[in-house]
Design a protein around this motif. Structure first.
Motif, PDB file in Angstrom:
ATOM      1  N   LYS A 175      -0.831   8.131   0.595  1.00  0.00           N
ATOM      2  CA  LYS A 175       0.426   7.741   1.235  1.00  0.00           C
ATOM      3  C   LYS A 175       1.545   7.669   0.218  1.00  0.00           C
ATOM      4  O   LYS A 175       1.321   7.405  -0.961  1.00  0.00           O
ATOM      5  CB  LYS A 175       0.270   6.392   1.937  1.00  0.00           C
ATOM      6  N   LYS A 176       2.746   7.852   0.703  1.00  0.00           N
ATOM      7  CA  LYS A 176       3.892   7.858  -0.192  1.00  0.00           C
ATOM      8  C   LYS A 176       4.176   6.489  -0.787  1.00  0.00           C
ATOM      9  O   LYS A 176       4.730   6.395  -1.890  1.00  0.00           O
ATOM     10  CB  LYS A 176       5.133   8.336   0.570  1.00  0.00           C
ATOM     11  N   ASP A 177       3.815   5.437  -0.062  1.00  0.00           N
ATOM     12  CA  ASP A 177       4.079   4.105  -0.577  1.00  0.00           C
ATOM     13  C   ASP A 177       2.951   3.580  -1.464  1.00  0.00           C
ATOM     14  O   ASP A 177       2.998   2.433  -1.903  1.00  0.00           O
ATOM     15  CB  ASP A 177       4.302   3.131   0.593  1.00  0.00           C
ATOM     16  N   SER A 178       1.910   4.417  -1.757  1.00  0.00           N
ATOM     17  CA  SER A 178       0.814   3.997  -2.652  1.00  0.00           C
ATOM     18  C   SER A 178       1.169   4.357  -4.083  1.00  0.00           C
ATOM     19  O   SER A 178       0.520   5.199  -4.729  1.00  0.00           O
ATOM     20  CB  SER A 178      -0.501   4.653  -2.226  1.00  0.00           C
ATOM     21  N   ALA A 179       2.217   3.747  -4.543  1.00  0.00           N
ATOM     22  CA  ALA A 179       2.713   4.075  -5.882  1.00  0.00           C
ATOM     23  C   ALA A 179       1.716   3.734  -6.988  1.00  0.00           C
ATOM     24  O   ALA A 179       1.502   4.548  -7.900  1.00  0.00           O
ATOM     25  CB  ALA A 179       4.051   3.368  -6.124  1.00  0.00           C
ATOM     26  N   PRO A 180       1.063   2.574  -7.011  1.00  0.00           N
ATOM     27  CA  PRO A 180       0.116   2.277  -8.103  1.00  0.00           C
ATOM     28  C   PRO A 180      -1.045   3.267  -8.167  1.00  0.00           C
ATOM     29  O   PRO A 180      -1.430   3.712  -9.254  1.00  0.00           O
ATOM     30  CB  PRO A 180      -0.351   0.852  -7.781  1.00  0.00           C
ATOM     31  N   ALA A 181      -1.606   3.611  -7.004  1.00  0.00           N
ATOM     32  CA  ALA A 181      -2.760   4.517  -7.000  1.00  0.00           C
ATOM     33  C   ALA A 181      -2.363   5.913  -7.472  1.00  0.00           C
ATOM     34  O   ALA A 181      -3.037   6.523  -8.313  1.00  0.00           O
ATOM     35  CB  ALA A 181      -3.368   4.577  -5.600  1.00  0.00           C
ATOM     36  N   ARG A 182      -1.266   6.424  -6.962  1.00  0.00           N
ATOM     37  CA  ARG A 182      -0.859   7.775  -7.331  1.00  0.00           C
ATOM     38  C   ARG A 182      -0.409   7.853  -8.784  1.00  0.00           C
ATOM     39  O   ARG A 182      -0.679   8.840  -9.479  1.00  0.00           O
ATOM     40  CB  ARG A 182       0.267   8.255  -6.402  1.00  0.00           C
ATOM     41  N   THR A 183       0.255   6.822  -9.245  1.00  0.00           N
ATOM     42  CA  THR A 183       0.700   6.825 -10.638  1.00  0.00           C
ATOM     43  C   THR A 183      -0.477   6.748 -11.602  1.00  0.00           C
ATOM     44  O   THR A 183      -0.543   7.480 -12.600  1.00  0.00           O
ATOM     45  CB  THR A 183       1.666   5.662 -10.891  1.00  0.00           C
TER      46      THR A 183
END
Length: 496
Positions: free
Chosen positions: A303-311
Motif C-alpha cells: 500500500k502507498k501509506d506503508s511507508a516504513p515497510a516499503r522504505t
C-alpha cells in the motif's frame, strides 16, 4: 732286554689313554657320533664338492661381472679425462642444436590475485656431443645427478618464471643418458611458478592463454638453436590437475627471435589455453544479485501509506547489492577497468535503487496533490468603520477561505487508483465539486502527472502519467526491462 721293556711301556702308554678318552669324547660329540653302534645303514652327510668344482663357476662369473664394470669405468674415464664441460659442442664450427621435449605432470592452480600459475613438468633436452662418442658393447650410459656437473649442459632458463622448485629427495631429480654416437639426453623435473597476465574484461566468462617461455641465457642464435621434435608435448591428464575453476582447452607454441645485448636470442613460448567455468560465479554472484533485485519489486504491491515497510525493503535491497559487489571484488586484483560481473551487479544495484526512488517520487507527488493551499491570514473585517463581532467575522472568513482552498474528494464510483485531483477541463463533468485550478501537476516539460487534461495550452503534447498508478506502471516496466537486459547481456558476453 732293556730295549724291549721300553717298547712295551711306550705301547701301553699309547693304548690306555685312548681307551680312557673314548667315552668322554663320545659324550661330547653327542648322538651323532654313535652311529657306528646303531644297526642299519649309516646316514650319509652332505657330499663335499671338490674345490675345483666350487671355485671355477664363481671365478668365471666374477671375471665377467667385473670385466664389464671395468670396461664401463674405462670408457667413462676415457670420455671424461680430457672433457672440458665449460665449452659447448662444436664451438667455433657450427651452432649446437638442442631438441626440446616437454611432459606436463600437473597444471595449476591459477592465482588471480598474483596473476601467476603453477606447472609441474619433466623437461627433456637432447643434443649431440662428438667428444662423448665411444666404442664398446654398451649402447648407452645412464648417469645420475652427481655426474651432471661434469658434462656440458645447455643454460636454458624460463623467462617468465617467478619461482622454480627442484626435487632433491632422495637424489636430485635429473638424469643424463649418453649414447654411443654422442647423443646426450638430459632430463630434469621441476615445478615452475610462471607469470600469466590475465585480462579480466569478460570475467567470469573469460579465457586465457598462460605462457611458458624459455631460451638460452648466454648463447645467441648463432651458437645455440632450439627446436621441437615434431612439436611433441606429452600431457598427462590422468593426474589430478589443479585447475579448479578452469577447463584446459588446448595449447599452441610460437618461436621468435629477441634482440638483446648479447645478440639475437631464440625464444620458444608455449601457451596453455584455459577457459573459466561459470558454475561457481553463477551461484555465488549472479543468482543472489538477481534474486535481490526481484525482491526489491515486492514494494510495488504494498500500500502507498506503508511507508516504513516499503522504505526498509528498498534500503535493505540497496545495502545487499552493495555487499555483493564488495564480496565479488574480495578475491580479485585491483584492476582499473570494469568487468562483466561488475557491470551486472551495478545494473542490479541501479534497479534496486530505482525501486526505492519510485516510492519516494510517488510519496512526493501524492503529497503535492493532496496538501491544502495556504489560506491568507484571517483578520476581522471592519464594516463601515466598526469591528464585527467574532461570530460574524468567523463566518465571513470561512466564506473567503472556500474560494481559495481546494476540496479534495475521493471518487465513489472509481477505484483507489483513480483517486486524486481532477483537471479544470473535467470540472464540467462534476459541477457540484470544488476543484483547484492547479489540479494538473506540471511534473516536467513533457509529463503531466494527473488525468489527461484538455484544458490549458501547456498541457497539450505531454505524456500523461497518473500519480496514483505509478505502482501499476512499475510492476510491468521493472520486470520487462530487467528481462531484456539479461537477454542482451548474456548474448553479448557469451558470443564475444
Amino acid at each position: 732286554m732293556l730295549t724291549k721293556v721300553l717298547l712295551i711301556l711306550l705301547w701301553m702308554s699309547i693304548i690306555f689313554p685312548s681307551r680312557i678318552e673314548g667315552p668322554h669324547a663320545e659324550s661330547e660329540r653327542g648322538p651323532s657320533a654313535r652311529h657306528d653302534d646303531v644297526y642299519g645303514p649309516k646316514p650319509q652327510g652332505p657330499q663335499k664338492q671338490l674345490p675345483s668344482e666350487e671355485i671355477k663357476p664363481t671365478t668365471v662369473d666374477t671375471r665377467q661381472r667385473f670385466g664389464k664394470l671395468v670396461a664401463a669405468t674405462e670408457i667413462l674415464d676415457s670420455m671424461l679425462n680430457k672433457y672440458d664441460h665449460k665449452l659447448r659442442p662444436g664451438i667455433g664450427e657450427k651452432p649446437t642444436v638442442v631438441t626440446v621435449q616437454l611432459s606436463v605432470n600437473t597444471l595449476g592452480p591459477i592465482s588471480i590475485m598474483d596473476m601467476e600459475y603453477s606447472i609441474d613438468i619433466t623437461f627433456c633436452q637432447t643434443w649431440y656431443d662428438e667428444r662423448l662418442r665411444y666404442n664398446g658393447s654398451f649402447e648407452s650410459f645412464v648417469l645420475n645427478g652427481n655426474l651432471v656437473s661434469q658434462l656440458w649442459i645447455p643454460d636454458t632458463f624460463f623467462r617468465n618464471s617467478k619461482r622454480i622448485h627442484d626435487y632433491a629427495i632422495t637424489m636430485p631429480s635429473q638424469m643424463v643418458r649418453i649414447h654411443k654416437d654422442g647423443k646426450v639426453l638430459y632430463t630434469v623435473r621441476m615445478t615452475i611458478d610462471a607469470e600469466c597476465s590475465l585480462h579480466m574484461f569478460k570475467f567470469p566468462m573469460d579465457s586465457h592463454s598462460c605462457p611458458l617461455s624459455f631460451s638460452s641465457f648466454s648463447y645467441p642464435k648463432s651458437e645455440m638453436i632450439y627446436k621441437w621434435e615434431d612439436f611433441k608435448l606429452e600431457i598427462n591428464e590422468s593426474n589430478s590437475w589443479k585447475l579448479f575453476q578452469f577447463d584446459f582447452t588446448g595449447m599452441s607454441n610460437t618461436t621468435e627471435t629477441i634482440s638483446t645485448v648479447a645478440g639475437d636470442v631464440m625464444v620458444i613460448t608455449l601457451f596453455f589455453n584455459v577457459s573459466r567455468r561459470l558454475g561457481f560465479n553463477i551461484f555465488q554472484n549472479y543468482v543472489p544479485s538477481s534474486v535481490t533485485t526481484i525482491v526489491s519489486w515486492v514494494s510495488f504491491w504494498m500500500k502507498k501509506d506503508s511507508a516504513p515497510a516499503r522504505t526498509s525493503l528498498g534500503i535493505t535491497s540497496v545495502l545487499t547489492m552493495t555487499s555483493l559487489g564488495s564480496y565479488s571484488r574480495k578475491n580479485f586484483p585491483r584492476v582499473s577497468y570494469i568487468t562483466a560481473l561488475d557491470f551486472y551487479i551495478t545494473v542490479c544495484f541501479i534497479f534496486c535503487f530505482c525501486a526505492l526512488m519510485e516510492f519516494a517520487v510517488l510519496n512526493f507527488l501524492i503529497y503535492q496533490h493532496t496538501k491544502p493551499r495556504a489560506s491568507p491570514r484571517l483578520r476581522y473585517p471592519r464594516a463601515r468603520g466598526r469591528v464585527l463581532t467574532p461570530l460574524r467575522a468567523r463566518g465571513r472568513a470561512q466564506q473567503q477561505q472556500g474560494n481559495v482552498v481546494c476540496e479534495m474528494e475521493d471518487s465513489e464510483d472509481e477505484s483507489d487508483e483513480e483517486e486524486g485531483p481532477s483537471c479544470p477541463a473535467q470540472q464540467s463533468l462534476h459541477p457540484g465539486r470544488t476543484h483547484c485550478p492547479g489540479g494538473c501537476y506540471k511534473f516536467c516539460k513533457y509529463l503531466c502527472t494527473a488525468r489527461r487534461c484538455e484544458g490549458g495550452m501547456w498541457q497539450q503534447g505531454r505524456l500523461f502519467i497518473h500519480v496514483y498508478r505509478l505502482d501499476n506502471y512499475s510492476r510491468v516496466i521493472f520486470p520487462v526491462t530487467f528481462f531484456l537486459f539479461n537477454v542482451v547481456y548474456w548474448l553479448v558476453y557469451l558470443n564475444l
